[in-house]
Every structure is written in structure tokens, then in C-alpha cells.
Write a protein that holds these residues in place. Structure first.
Motif, PDB file in Angstrom:
ATOM      1  N   GLU A 142       0.850  -1.196   0.000  1.00  0.00           N
ATOM      2  CA  GLU A 142       0.000   0.000   0.000  1.00  0.00           C
ATOM      3  C   GLU A 142       0.885   1.246   0.000  1.00  0.00           C
ATOM      4  O   GLU A 142       0.943   2.023   0.961  1.00  0.00           O
ATOM      5  CB  GLU A 142      -0.934  -0.046   1.224  1.00  0.00           C
ATOM      6  CG  GLU A 142      -1.900  -1.217   1.153  1.00  0.00           C
ATOM      7  CD  GLU A 142      -2.559  -1.514   2.496  1.00  0.00           C
ATOM      8  OE1 GLU A 142      -3.796  -1.624   2.520  1.00  0.00           O
ATOM      9  OE2 GLU A 142      -1.838  -1.637   3.499  1.00  0.00           O
ATOM     10  N   LYS A 152      -4.510   3.996   7.108  1.00  0.00           N
ATOM     11  CA  LYS A 152      -5.641   3.105   7.401  1.00  0.00           C
ATOM     12  C   LYS A 152      -5.162   1.741   7.879  1.00  0.00           C
ATOM     13  O   LYS A 152      -5.871   1.060   8.619  1.00  0.00           O
ATOM     14  CB  LYS A 152      -6.521   2.959   6.156  1.00  0.00           C
ATOM     15  CG  LYS A 152      -7.139   4.269   5.710  1.00  0.00           C
ATOM     16  CD  LYS A 152      -7.991   4.089   4.452  1.00  0.00           C
ATOM     17  CE  LYS A 152      -8.571   5.418   3.999  1.00  0.00           C
ATOM     18  NZ  LYS A 152      -9.402   5.297   2.777  1.00  0.00           N
ATOM     19  N   ASN A 153      -3.976   1.323   7.416  1.00  0.00           N
ATOM     20  CA  ASN A 153      -3.400   0.041   7.847  1.00  0.00           C
ATOM     21  C   ASN A 153      -4.361  -1.129   7.643  1.00  0.00           C
ATOM     22  O   ASN A 153      -4.374  -2.086   8.427  1.00  0.00           O
ATOM     23  CB  ASN A 153      -3.008   0.113   9.334  1.00  0.00           C
ATOM     24  CG  ASN A 153      -1.810   1.012   9.576  1.00  0.00           C
ATOM     25  OD1 ASN A 153      -0.827   0.960   8.853  1.00  0.00           O
ATOM     26  ND2 ASN A 153      -1.907   1.861  10.588  1.00  0.00           N
ATOM     27  N   HIS A 154      -5.155  -1.067   6.568  1.00  0.00           N
ATOM     28  CA  HIS A 154      -6.209  -2.066   6.387  1.00  0.00           C
ATOM     29  C   HIS A 154      -5.661  -3.480   6.290  1.00  0.00           C
ATOM     30  O   HIS A 154      -6.094  -4.390   7.025  1.00  0.00           O
ATOM     31  CB  HIS A 154      -7.040  -1.746   5.139  1.00  0.00           C
ATOM     32  CG  HIS A 154      -8.174  -2.702   4.923  1.00  0.00           C
ATOM     33  ND1 HIS A 154      -8.020  -3.915   4.272  1.00  0.00           N
ATOM     34  CD2 HIS A 154      -9.482  -2.640   5.283  1.00  0.00           C
ATOM     35  CE1 HIS A 154      -9.171  -4.548   4.242  1.00  0.00           C
ATOM     36  NE2 HIS A 154     -10.078  -3.797   4.850  1.00  0.00           N
ATOM     37  N   ARG A 157      -4.154  -4.650   9.699  1.00  0.00           N
ATOM     38  CA  ARG A 157      -5.139  -4.846  10.775  1.00  0.00           C
ATOM     39  C   ARG A 157      -5.973  -6.093  10.542  1.00  0.00           C
ATOM     40  O   ARG A 157      -6.214  -6.887  11.457  1.00  0.00           O
ATOM     41  CB  ARG A 157      -6.022  -3.612  10.907  1.00  0.00           C
ATOM     42  CG  ARG A 157      -5.278  -2.391  11.479  1.00  0.00           C
ATOM     43  CD  ARG A 157      -5.993  -1.092  11.173  1.00  0.00           C
ATOM     44  NE  ARG A 157      -7.342  -1.071  11.675  1.00  0.00           N
ATOM     45  CZ  ARG A 157      -8.362  -0.451  11.086  1.00  0.00           C
ATOM     46  NH1 ARG A 157      -8.178   0.203   9.948  1.00  0.00           N
ATOM     47  NH2 ARG A 157      -9.557  -0.462  11.622  1.00  0.00           N
ATOM     48  N   TRP A 158      -6.405  -6.275   9.291  1.00  0.00           N
ATOM     49  CA  TRP A 158      -7.217  -7.458   8.971  1.00  0.00           C
ATOM     50  C   TRP A 158      -6.376  -8.745   9.076  1.00  0.00           C
ATOM     51  O   TRP A 158      -6.877  -9.773   9.503  1.00  0.00           O
ATOM     52  CB  TRP A 158      -7.837  -7.320   7.582  1.00  0.00           C
ATOM     53  CG  TRP A 158      -9.253  -6.823   7.620  1.00  0.00           C
ATOM     54  CD1 TRP A 158     -10.371  -7.507   7.236  1.00  0.00           C
ATOM     55  CD2 TRP A 158      -9.724  -5.546   8.075  1.00  0.00           C
ATOM     56  NE1 TRP A 158     -11.502  -6.741   7.427  1.00  0.00           N
ATOM     57  CE2 TRP A 158     -11.129  -5.530   7.934  1.00  0.00           C
ATOM     58  CE3 TRP A 158      -9.099  -4.426   8.588  1.00  0.00           C
ATOM     59  CZ2 TRP A 158     -11.910  -4.433   8.297  1.00  0.00           C
ATOM     60  CZ3 TRP A 158      -9.875  -3.326   8.949  1.00  0.00           C
ATOM     61  CH2 TRP A 158     -11.247  -3.330   8.797  1.00  0.00           C
ATOM     62  N   GLY A 214     -12.451   3.991   6.531  1.00  0.00           N
ATOM     63  CA  GLY A 214     -11.237   3.214   6.692  1.00  0.00           C
ATOM     64  C   GLY A 214     -10.404   3.532   7.902  1.00  0.00           C
ATOM     65  O   GLY A 214      -9.489   2.790   8.243  1.00  0.00           O
ATOM     66  N   TYR A 215     -10.708   4.633   8.582  1.00  0.00           N
ATOM     67  CA  TYR A 215      -9.919   5.052   9.739  1.00  0.00           C
ATOM     68  C   TYR A 215     -10.609   4.762  11.074  1.00  0.00           C
ATOM     69  O   TYR A 215      -9.946   4.547  12.081  1.00  0.00           O
ATOM     70  CB  TYR A 215      -9.637   6.555   9.687  1.00  0.00           C
ATOM     71  CG  TYR A 215      -8.776   7.005   8.541  1.00  0.00           C
ATOM     72  CD1 TYR A 215      -7.390   6.854   8.573  1.00  0.00           C
ATOM     73  CD2 TYR A 215      -9.331   7.605   7.410  1.00  0.00           C
ATOM     74  CE1 TYR A 215      -6.591   7.276   7.530  1.00  0.00           C
ATOM     75  CE2 TYR A 215      -8.538   8.039   6.359  1.00  0.00           C
ATOM     76  CZ  TYR A 215      -7.176   7.872   6.421  1.00  0.00           C
ATOM     77  OH  TYR A 215      -6.390   8.291   5.386  1.00  0.00           O
ATOM     78  N   ASP A 223     -18.942   1.702   9.908  1.00  0.00           N
ATOM     79  CA  ASP A 223     -18.135   2.834  10.332  1.00  0.00           C
ATOM     80  C   ASP A 223     -18.896   3.659  11.371  1.00  0.00           C
ATOM     81  O   ASP A 223     -20.002   4.138  11.109  1.00  0.00           O
ATOM     82  CB  ASP A 223     -17.808   3.696   9.102  1.00  0.00           C
ATOM     83  CG  ASP A 223     -16.757   4.754   9.389  1.00  0.00           C
ATOM     84  OD1 ASP A 223     -16.808   5.382  10.451  1.00  0.00           O
ATOM     85  OD2 ASP A 223     -15.879   4.964   8.526  1.00  0.00           O
ATOM     86  N   SER A 246      -7.986   3.073  13.078  1.00  0.00           N
ATOM     87  CA  SER A 246      -6.596   3.438  12.830  1.00  0.00           C
ATOM     88  C   SER A 246      -6.477   4.956  12.846  1.00  0.00           C
ATOM     89  O   SER A 246      -6.028   5.576  11.902  1.00  0.00           O
ATOM     90  CB  SER A 246      -6.130   2.879  11.481  1.00  0.00           C
ATOM     91  OG  SER A 246      -4.736   3.057  11.333  1.00  0.00           O
TER      92      SER A 246
END
Length: 441
Positions: A142, A152-154, A157-158, A214-215, A223, A246
Motif C-alpha cells: 500500500e 488506514k493500515n487495512h 489490521r485485517w 477506513g480510519y 463505520d 486506525s
């Protein structure tokens, strides 16, 4: 709703041929675990390391913490996030206690990331120094986020949640060492002697200030920026309905581990039927515009009065702009005749002399402080660094800096550091873990 959490108490973690649990020893097949992490093609590099209490180890940049769990009978541990949407808070869930999955950046940190020391002076600032930590150290493709202060570190994190589910599944066929039962019946059907006790509600304000998706924290995958305050059963919070976001200086964050084990919820449960009638949780949000803040406060007060609340505890995730939501909520509750206590940290500057909250009101006269986010902390070098120490200085962590005309860089040449409490991972423990005390002069 009745939730049974079956606990398995981890005494040590080792790598081995099969991911399993026996006699307090959690064994992880590292190759299988990394394969679970890399199910997302965005994960480019990944390793798993173990950090134990007392180790001379520093971990940074830490992005998330999750307790490994397994939902008995099937279904996602985090409904609407790691699997199909389903109700949380009812039934049986197994939990591996005294340990967490820590999501750690291999290189890139940001505003919302923090630091954990497993021993020494720094260890006292964060709960996670006391746990056996399964550190997922990973990087992603990313690229658009890498040099952004806010991430966002999506993928990371997932990946942490998938890893926590994978590890938790190793106890699926075992009998837990202890079962905690959390049950609150309908408010109108509780025994008369319980209804005669003071009616108390817990108001939680999870982080939801970012208008871009996303945050923010998620509720059943939704959200929290898009929600209005709503009533939730406390079991839902303890059972995976809430996911950490995040965003927010790291010491102020509620990790997913915090939601899974929320101490204030557990304390109110212990008092239920003895000193209070615990009505449940009002899940609010933290907003951007003043009108949104005022609207949320009115919602909270209305729900509390409709539930028959006589007293409330309000906890905010964060500080600064969220203080306006926090104080507005307390004032609205007090105006509605609900006696209210607030839980928050303070931002009083490095000298402790600034106004503690952005907004104040004379009706907010019962505040429990969890410490000053701007407090300077100096820590000696550690023998081992998991992640990348330079991230503290380079990547805009909320408590670190690349240079200061007086203090220099947060990261010194000998590996020692100076930073604000802001960068201590979940260090303010507003959820209720805090061991900090106030001294009156």
C-alpha cells in the motif's frame, strides 16, 4: 442475552509443528500462521516473533492488539468484519488469556501507532508489557500510505484479526479452564430487588472523527462515523462487535483487545445486583461539526432517560476535538437529571500547566483522569527491537519527533529514546486498566 467466555490461560508461547494448546503452553506453527496472514495479496513481507514479559525488548510501531478467540459453533469472531454478519454477545466464545496478537509495522509507522517496552521503566505504562505477545511484523504494497502520517493500515489490521482467529481455533475441541458468564436480562423483567438499586448506564464514545472511510472504529463492520448513538448490550462489546480503528494518538486508543476485555463493563457487571442495576451501554460517537456533537449528546441523554438511568459513566477515546463531544454529553446527561462521571486523559502540555480539556463546563465536576498525554518519558536502550525503532522519530508518531531544538531526536544514537506519553501504545488505559494515580499539591 447470555454470553459464556471459556478461558484458557497461556503461560508460555513456543513455535512447533502444530498449532495447539496444552497445559498452559500455546504452540504455533509459524509457517501456517504466516500463510494465514498472506491470504491478502497486499501483504508483501511477514514474520512472527514472540515478546514475553521481562524481555529486554522494545516493540514499535505497534498498530493493533487482538485477543485470540474462537466462536463455538462456528461464525466469525468479528461478525461483519472477518466473516458474515451475525449477532454477537450470546452463546459461547473461547479466549486465550494473558496473550495478544500485536500488529507491528516492519518499517512504516504513523500518527496512530505506538511503542511497547516489555521490561524496565517503560513497561509500567502499558498493559501489553504484561502479556505474552504474538508479534506479527509485516509490510504491505500500500505504497500510497507509506509516507502518509495518517494510515488506514487495512491489510495489516485485517491480517491481525485473521491470525487471532487462526490461533484461537486451536482450542475449539478443548474444555476451558474457567468459564465467565455475562448475562443481563431485559430491563423491565429484572428482579424487584435489582430494580430498586441505582440505575447506571455506561456511555462509550469510540473514535469516529474521520469522515473518510477506513480510519474509524467499526460496530459490526459499520463505520462509527455513520451511526447515531444507540443502545447496545454490553455482551456485544465483549464479544467482537466492536473493532478498533486506525486513528487517534496511540496512548488514547482503545485497541480491539480493549473492547474484547473492557474493564469498565466487567466492573459494572460485578456490581450489578449488589450496588447498581447495570442498564447496559449507550454506544455514541465522536463527531466533527459542533451541530453533530450537540445532536449526539441529545441522543445520549434521551436514551439514558428512556432507560431510566439515574447515573452514567462516560468514556471517550481520544482527546482534543473529542473533548467537545465528551463534555457536551456529560452536560446533556446532567441537564436530564442523570448524575455523570467522566473517564478521560488530559492534554496539559509537557509542563502540565495547560487547560486539561479543550472544552470545560462546571457541570463536568466528576472526572477521572488517566494522565497527561504530553508527559515526557525517557527510556534507555533495549537489547532487541521488534519492528523499526527509527519509525518513532521518522514517521510522525503522535509522541515522537525527528528533531527538537532543545531535545533533539526522539531516537538517540545509543538507542535510548525520549517521547511524549502520546506514543505509548494504549498507555492511558481509559477503558479501565489504568494504574495511574493523581497527587494533589
Amino acid at each position: 442475552m447470555k454470553l459464556e467466555i471459556g478461558n484458557f490461560y497461556v503461560k508460555d508461547i513456543v513455535f512447533g509443528e502444530k498449532t495447539s494448546y496444552a497445559n498452559g503452553i500455546l504452540t504455533i506453527n509459524k509457517e501456517e500462521a504466516i500463510a494465514v496472514v498472506k491470504e491478502d495479496d497486499h501483504i508483501t513481507e511477514a514474520d512472527i516473533l514472540i515478546a514475553k514479559p521481562g524481555d529486554k525488548t522494545r516493540i514499535v510501531p505497534v498498530k493493533e492488539a487482538i485477543e485470540p478467540r474462537h466462536r463455538v459453533g462456528g461464525g466469525a469472531v468479528f461478525p461483519g468484519v472477518t466473516g458474515e454478519l451475525s449477532a454477537a454477545g450470546n452463546g459461547k466464545t473461547f479466549a486465550l488469556k494473558n496473550c495478544s496478537v500485536l500488529v507491528v509495522g516492519k518499517h512504516w509507522g504513523g500518527f496512530q501507532d505506538g511503542l511497547i517496552d516489555m521490561s524496565g521503566e517503560g513497561a509500567k505504562y502499558t498493559l501489553f508489557s504484561q502479556l505474552q505477545n504474538i508479534c506479527l511484523v509485516a509490510d504491505t504494497d500500500e505504497d500510497f500510505e507509506k509516507r502518509e502520517q495518517q494510515k488506514k493500515n487495512h491489510a495489516l489490521r485485517w491480517a491481525g484479526m485473521r491470525l487471532a482467529e487462526y490461533i484461537g481455533s486451536c482450542v475449539a475441541e478443548l474444555q476451558p479452564e474457567e468459564v465467565e458468564t455475562y448475562e443481563l436480562g431485559p430491563i423491565t423483567e429484572r428482579p424487584q430487588e435489582v430494580q430498586a438499586l441505582p440505575n447506571v448506564v455506561l456511555v462509550l464514545q469510540p473514535q469516529s472523527q474521520m469522515e473518510e472511510a477506513g480510519y474509524n472504529d467499526l460496530v459490526y463492520g459499520w463505520d462509527c462515523n455513520h451511526m447515531v448513538p444507540t443502545y447496545m448490550h454490553p455482551n456485544e462489546v465483549l464479544d467482537g462487535a466492536m473493532i478498533s480503528g486506525s486513528f487517534m494518538p496511540c496512548s488514547s486508543k482503545w485497541s480491539t483487545y480493549d473492547f474484547q476485555n473492557y474493564p469498565m463493563i466487567k466492573r459494572l457487571y460485578r456490581e450489578h445486583g449488589k450496588t447498581v442495576n447495570f442498564l447496559g451501554v449507550i454506544m455514541s460517537n465522536l463527531n466533527v461539526a459542533l451541530e453533530q456533537k450537540e445532536r449526539a449528546a441529545l441522543f445520549v441523554a434521551q436514551i439514558a432517560k428512556s432507560l431510566g438511568a439515574e447515573a452514567a459513566v462516560v468514556a471517550e477515546e481520544g482527546y482534543g476535538n473529542p473533548d467537545a463531544d465528551f463534555i457536551a454529553c456529560i452536560v446533556a446527561l446532567e441537564d436530564a437529571g442523570v448524575k455523570t462521571i467522566g473517564l478521560t486523559n488530559e492534554c496539559t502540555g509537557r509542563d502540565g500547566a495547560s487547560q486539561p480539556l479543550v472544552t470545560l463546563d462546571e457541570k463536568a465536576n466528576a472526572i477521572v483522569s488517566c494522565g497527561n498525554v504530553s508527559q515526557l518519558i525517557e527510556l534507555p536502550p533495549m537489547e532487541t527491537v521488534i519492528g523499526e525503532l527509527e519509525a518513532l522519530a521518522r514517521d510522525g508518531l503522535s509522541g515522537g519527533w525527528s528533531d527538537d531544538e532543545i531535545l533533539g531526536s526522539s531516537v538517540r544514537k545509543d538507542g535510548s529514546i525520549i517521547m511524549e506519553n502520546n506514543a505509548m501504545f494504549c498507555g492511558d488505559r481509559v477503558a479501565g486498566w489504568s494504574t495511574k494515580t493523581m497527587v494533589e499539591y
